[in-house]
Design an enzyme around this catalytic site. Structure first.
Site, PDB file in Angstrom:
ATOM      1  N   HIS A   1       0.901  -1.026  -0.136  1.00 51.55           N
ATOM      2  CA  HIS A   1      -0.160  -0.012   0.134  1.00 51.55           C
ATOM      3  C   HIS A   1       0.960   1.239   0.080  1.00 51.55           C
ATOM      4  CE1 HIS A   1      -3.925  -1.956   0.539  1.00 51.55           C
ATOM      5  NE2 HIS A   1      -3.390  -2.865   1.419  1.00 51.55           N
TER       6      HIS A   1
ATOM      7  N   GLY B   1      10.816 -21.072   6.244  1.00 56.38           N
ATOM      8  CA  GLY B   1       9.519 -20.924   6.654  1.00 56.38           C
ATOM      9  C   GLY B   1       9.221 -19.702   7.349  1.00 56.38           C
TER      10      GLY B   1
ATOM     11  N   THR C   1      14.310  -6.993   3.821  1.00 53.96           N
ATOM     12  CA  THR C   1      13.833  -5.574   3.484  1.00 53.96           C
ATOM     13  C   THR C   1      15.032  -5.024   2.548  1.00 53.96           C
ATOM     14  OG1 THR C   1      15.038  -4.458   5.412  1.00 53.96           O
ATOM     15  CG2 THR C   1      12.728  -5.257   5.407  1.00 53.96           C
ATOM     16  N   LYS C   2      16.243  -5.863   2.294  1.00 57.49           N
ATOM     17  CA  LYS C   2      17.247  -5.281   1.357  1.00 57.49           C
ATOM     18  C   LYS C   2      17.865  -6.545   0.861  1.00 57.49           C
ATOM     19  CE  LYS C   2      18.510  -1.290   4.436  1.00 57.49           C
ATOM     20  NZ  LYS C   2      18.960  -1.252   5.780  1.00 57.49           N
TER      21      LYS C   2
ATOM     22  N   ARG D   1      19.822  -9.590   8.507  1.00 58.03           N
ATOM     23  CA  ARG D   1      21.223  -9.197   8.329  1.00 58.03           C
ATOM     24  C   ARG D   1      22.319 -10.460   7.654  1.00 58.03           C
ATOM     25  NH1 ARG D   1      20.910  -4.262  11.050  1.00 58.03           N
ATOM     26  NH2 ARG D   1      19.336  -4.673  12.784  1.00 58.03           N
TER      27      ARG D   1
ATOM     28  N   LYS E   1      26.454 -15.202   7.810  1.00 57.40           N
ATOM     29  CA  LYS E   1      27.910 -15.564   7.592  1.00 57.40           C
ATOM     30  C   LYS E   1      27.655 -15.776   5.731  1.00 57.40           C
ATOM     31  CE  LYS E   1      27.646 -20.437   8.639  1.00 57.40           C
ATOM     32  NZ  LYS E   1      28.107 -21.591   9.425  1.00 57.40           N
TER      33      LYS E   1
END
Length: 174
Positions: free
Chosen positions: A100, A129, A152-153, A167, A170
């Protein structure tokens, strides 16, 4: 005329829900793939669709060969989703290519429209999962996304990522 689009959307959802409730037998997988192709998707060979997969609207989806979509996977394809060969998408994972639109200042969210951004997932990727892949993300070849992560990146090739937000934990050993 104003009612045609909502009727078509609900009809698509109803038919998809029936088709994708079927077990993951190879013949039924072929049938599921053909349904998606009729709705604008490009589907590779030997893809596996567990029951409960939800793909909407269908167009804008490209699946490579041997892609495995586990039970309850949700894919929103309005912004485009491309998934490479031999990729595993874990139980209840979500791949979102539309979201949205948030208007400036005090604008109304309801009716503000959608932002679309293509999601690209390379070959030989494993998405654990309950993970969430957000619009505009690219996940590199051979990457692993730990279960429950929110991506998100972009994710580098051959890396292992996890967390909220995800993040790099490794790199995979060569």
């Amino acid at each position: 005329m104003k009612m045609i689009k909502p009727i078509l959307v609900v009809s698509y959802e109803f038919i998809q829900q029936i088709i994708f409730a079927l077990p993951r037998y190879r013949l039924l997988g072929w049938f599921k793939a053909k349904f998606l192709v009729l709705n604008g998707a490009t589907i590779g060979r030997r893809c596996t669709f567990y029951p409960g997969v939800w793909i909407a609207p269908g167009r804008g989806l490209v699946l490579g060969d041997d892609v495995d979509l586990a039970l309850g996977v949700l894919v929103s394809t309005g912004g485009g989703v491309e998934i490479g060969d031999r990729t595993l998408i874990g139980y209840r994972a979500q791949i979102i290519s539309t979201n949205h639109h948030i208007p400036k200042q005090h604008g109304r969210i309801f009716g503000a429209g959608h932002d679309k951004a293509k999601v690209t997932i390379g070959p030989d990727v494993w998405i654990g999962g309950n993970s969430l892949v957000m619009p505009g993300v690219t996940i590199g070849e051979g990457a692993v996304v730990a279960g429950g992560s929110v991506v998100t990146k972009d994710v580098p090739a051959f890396s292992i990522v996890g967390g909220v937000p995800a993040r790099v934990i490794k790199n995979r050993e060569i």
